[in-house]
Scaffold this motif. Structure first.
Motif, short mmCIF file in Angstrom:
data_model
loop_
_atom_site.label_atom_id
_atom_site.label_comp_id
_atom_site.label_asym_id
_atom_site.label_seq_id
_atom_site.Cartn_x
_atom_site.Cartn_y
_atom_site.Cartn_z
N SER B 2 22.40 44.77 34.09
CA SER B 2 23.55 44.25 33.36
C SER B 2 24.63 43.74 34.30
O SER B 2 24.80 44.24 35.40
N PRO B 4 28.38 43.37 35.34
CA PRO B 4 29.65 44.06 35.07
C PRO B 4 30.71 43.14 34.47
O PRO B 4 31.54 43.60 33.68
N LEU B 27 46.56 44.08 44.87
CA LEU B 27 45.23 44.56 45.26
C LEU B 27 44.19 44.23 44.19
O LEU B 27 43.11 43.70 44.48
N ASN B 31 41.18 41.55 45.07
CA ASN B 31 39.81 42.04 45.15
C ASN B 31 39.13 42.11 43.77
O ASN B 31 38.23 42.92 43.56
N SER B 34 35.12 42.23 43.61
CA SER B 34 34.44 43.45 44.06
C SER B 34 34.86 44.64 43.20
O SER B 34 34.06 45.53 42.93
N VAL B 35 36.11 44.63 42.76
CA VAL B 35 36.58 45.73 41.90
C VAL B 35 35.76 45.77 40.60
O VAL B 35 35.39 46.84 40.12
N HIS B 37 32.64 44.86 40.20
CA HIS B 37 31.34 45.46 40.52
C HIS B 37 31.47 46.97 40.73
O HIS B 37 30.60 47.74 40.32
N ARG B 38 32.54 47.39 41.35
CA ARG B 38 32.69 48.80 41.67
C ARG B 38 33.12 49.62 40.45
O ARG B 38 32.76 50.79 40.33
N THR B 316 45.91 51.41 47.17
CA THR B 316 44.48 51.73 47.22
C THR B 316 44.19 53.02 46.44
O THR B 316 43.21 53.11 45.70
N SER B 319 44.60 52.40 42.68
CA SER B 319 43.48 51.60 42.19
C SER B 319 42.19 52.43 42.12
O SER B 319 41.35 52.21 41.25
N ALA B 320 42.02 53.36 43.05
CA ALA B 320 40.85 54.25 43.01
C ALA B 320 40.84 55.06 41.72
O ALA B 320 39.81 55.22 41.07
N ILE B 323 39.82 52.76 38.87
CA ILE B 323 38.37 52.49 38.88
C ILE B 323 37.60 53.73 38.42
O ILE B 323 36.62 53.63 37.69
N ASP B 324 38.06 54.92 38.83
CA ASP B 324 37.45 56.16 38.34
C ASP B 324 37.49 56.21 36.81
O ASP B 324 36.52 56.60 36.17
N ARG B 327 35.04 53.97 35.18
CA ARG B 327 33.69 54.56 35.27
C ARG B 327 33.53 55.76 34.35
O ARG B 327 32.45 56.33 34.25
#
Lengths: 440, 440
Positions: B2, B4, B27, B31, B34-35, B37-38, B316, B319-320, B323-324, B327
């Motif tokens: 799939s 993202p 940020l 990005n 890539s963000v 995808h991550r 950073t 943003s982590a 992203i968590d 997910r």
């Protein structure tokens, strides 16, 4: 509020009861109550496979199903997660991890060789199967560097990752520097202390550190990496006199792993002994300690330092992965989906561009330095310093003396060619020693 | 597999566009690919609230809904997650986070005061609502210490957590040690450099570090903590001469935060200036750098070092967390469900048990040292060393000289009583200076 103890347990099958396997059982049993609260549900070890059931490991294995064949764990329908702690890139560990994913079980492993060599295939399979595969303990034992790069720094683009990734080599080099003893002597002592394996090759020839570096670079740069592209040089060639001369020049010698993303999108991946300035952060990392630093566009410089191996730290890392899975962690193996990865183009050794420490053993006679300097000049290698440890030359007996050179930054290819020419000079008595200098 | 980009985006409302807020926008925009995808799906900033819409922050705010009132973010039904970057334990930030949770939105915040003072109430509410509340950037900026303690070390029981948690104080003390200048002078310079606030009290009086320490201790020990129980002493009282004498004795002075779990289940929670031996890992942490170490039963000692503040590192971290959440991270705020926490019993200052550095300013006349030593003996305080920097005493003019004492480990209460008695001696010209010594 709901009680975690009454939730559906996460059922583990553990393969391998060496130091780490036994440690994981001990940790999960000792801290069962808090682990249940932290995982949100009980974690149950329901099956184990290892070589020797009867060995006394100080842990309670009653009420746990025993399988002689690890592959039976993958076939057991009651197991949710396989914890692979056997090790080795191929053989039974490899077979078990594939069998587990194919049987729709998530995997936790501490197996750096497996991840470094087969990580890309495994990531594809895990993504297809929508299964988690976690491997925090594979790099730097108790230092949470996988989680840091994969989760904490995930929004950033990393430019460099490096560190001291092998405790055995670091212990040996630290001991050699302290005692002035030869490599073989210290290696034997290190083996007796249990810090080196009976077959120490994986550690001292740099492959263990290279496995770890390849994994970190994949995670940090978003590249698929062909492990064969990592430049690897071990510590067998390090002589105590080089540690001594390095010290005179204000450096220590460590086995380092360095990964760097260049502007042209190629990456540098190197594991080798290096001279580090005394005041570099990695220079003070001694003994079996590991350290990893990252440099990111946004995150700046970060350094993590801790136990790179040992039962407690490594078991803590494996257990963290298990608890993450109990909580439903769904982050892909390389921190991004397969399409988010690009294949790495790795810079070859000939294009490395560093400053170098050179030791030449020469017959001390007039004109030696001039001959050497001329050859270096012809190859465009410029010198930063020259240290001659001469003893008094007598008429009758020529002394053999070391000449220590430190170069400015130069292309490695040029230097290698210069050294080849220098080695042919009749006054040169041994193959020149060349050690890279790492300024950061 | 799939894509993202075609997944359901996570929609953010950001409150506050100071250094960190603008940094997060920058940020996530820079990005974005890539963000995605991550994170496994796009992350969209759909609304922002801040004081001044027109200020040039070098980021593109077109296509983003603007609200003058941050509370409107909580009311916007299109927003999934509120990112609170306003700051302050009370007031609008507090109101917004409660409003967000009550409107069934997850929260990401960098607000250490809010978490330290209201974290227990927020954890209860978030658990009831089954909502995530993440706050990595609240402690030590770009160092992922929250994730490390909450996830990587979660299986272990920590015994100690400590560190250098305030970059402003560390910068000031480093500069005072280097220049010998007075506190006020260096503070002014630090403010001009932008490393200290116009109202520097939160930093230099130790409260900022105390907020962070309380958060780390809650996470690491599984305790609910009443912030008022943290012992806090700032750096206003540090004189350059103490930095100088400390150096003579082989120490540096740093503002440290130390949390320790005792065997009787009580905990120690202290923020204060401390003498650290030159070779202690924290001693070499200079300038605005932060560092945190942990000591666990299984995990051993781990140390993390990096940027404690600044746009890039803090963004950073924020943003982590985002992203968590994209997910599906479901780890409770304190790393465990509410029932897994126990209220902390905090050891009072009177029961601290340390070695101490004491500076007494005395009129240099015969018998002074004897009088002081007698009082210390009466209070069972035993001396490790005494340094008298006497100048020559003349008959006509009594000189005032410093006497530097270093005690063995002693109960703080006894020492405080001894110092009270010493202060009453007629030869004592100033209130005695007392600084704790931290051996690790």
């Amino acid at each position: 509020m709901s009680n975690p103890s009454s939730q559906k347990p996460l059922k583990l099958g553990i393969a391998g009861l060496g130091t780490v396997g036994a440690g994981v059982v001990r940790l999960l049993q000792t801290n069962a109550q808090s682990v249940t609260h932290r995982a949100g549900r009980p974690i149950e070890i329901i099956a184990i496979s290892a070589k020797n059931r009867d060995k006394n490991r100080g842990i309670d294995l009653s009420h746990i199903q025993w399988y002689d064949n690890p592959l039976d764990l993958a076939a057991d329908p009651n197991i949710d997660i396989i914890v692979e702690l056997i090790g080795g890139a191929n053989g039974i560990a490899h077979e078990l991890v594939y069998a587990a994913l194919n049987a729709n079980k998530g995997v936790v492993t501490a197996n750096k060789a497996l991840i470094a060599l087969h990580g890309n295939d495994l990531a594809k399979l895990a993504e297809q199967k929508k299964l988690p595969l976690l491997f925090e303990a594979a790099v730097a034992g108790g230092i949470p560097v996988i989680k840091t790069i994969k989760e904490a720094l995930t929004a950033d683009r990393l430019k460099r990752i490096g560190g001291i990734l092998n405790g055995t080599c670091n212990y040996i080099l630290t001991a050699m520097a302290k005692t002035g003893c030869q490599f073989d002597e210290i290696l034997k002592e290190t083996q007796e202390l249990g810090y080196a394996e009976a077959d120490p090759s994986t550690d001292i020839d740099g492959f263990d550190a290279a496995h770890k570096l390849a994994i970190l670079a994949s995670l940090g740069f978003g590249h698929t990496i062909n492990f064969k592209d990592v430049f690897v040089e071990g510590i067998r060639g390090i002589n105590p006199c080089d540690l001594h001369y390095a010290q005179e020049l204000g450096y220590v010698i460590k086995l380092v792993g360095m990964a760097q993303q260049h502007k042209d999108n190629r990456i540098e991946l190197r594991v080798h002994p290096a001279l580090l300035p005394n005041d570099a952060p990695l220079a003070r990392v001694n003994g079996v300690t590991n350290a990893v630093f990252t440099e990111g566009e946004f995150s700046g410089r970060l350094m993590l330092e801790g136990a790179g191996a040992g039962e407690g730290p490594t078991s803590t890392a494996v257990s963290a992965d298990i608890i993450d899975l109990a909580r439903g962690n769904t982050i892909p193996m390389w921190g991004t989906d397969w399409n988010g990865l690009t294949p790495a183009t790795v810079i070859p050794q000939s294009e490395f561009n560093k400053a170098y420490y050179i030791r030449l053993m020469v017959v001390d006679q007039p004109g030696v330095v001039a001959d050497i300097a001329t050859i270096l000049k012809e190859h465009h290698v410029s010198l930063r310093s020259l240290l001659q440890h001469g003893t008094i030359t007598t008429q009758t007996q020529k002394e053999i003396v070391p000449i220590i050179l430190v170069t400015h930054q130069t292309r490695e290819n040029s230097l290698l060619q210069a050294l080849e020419a220098i080695q042919k000079l009749p006054v040169i008595t041994e193959k020149p020693v060349m050690i890279r200098i790492e300024e950061a």
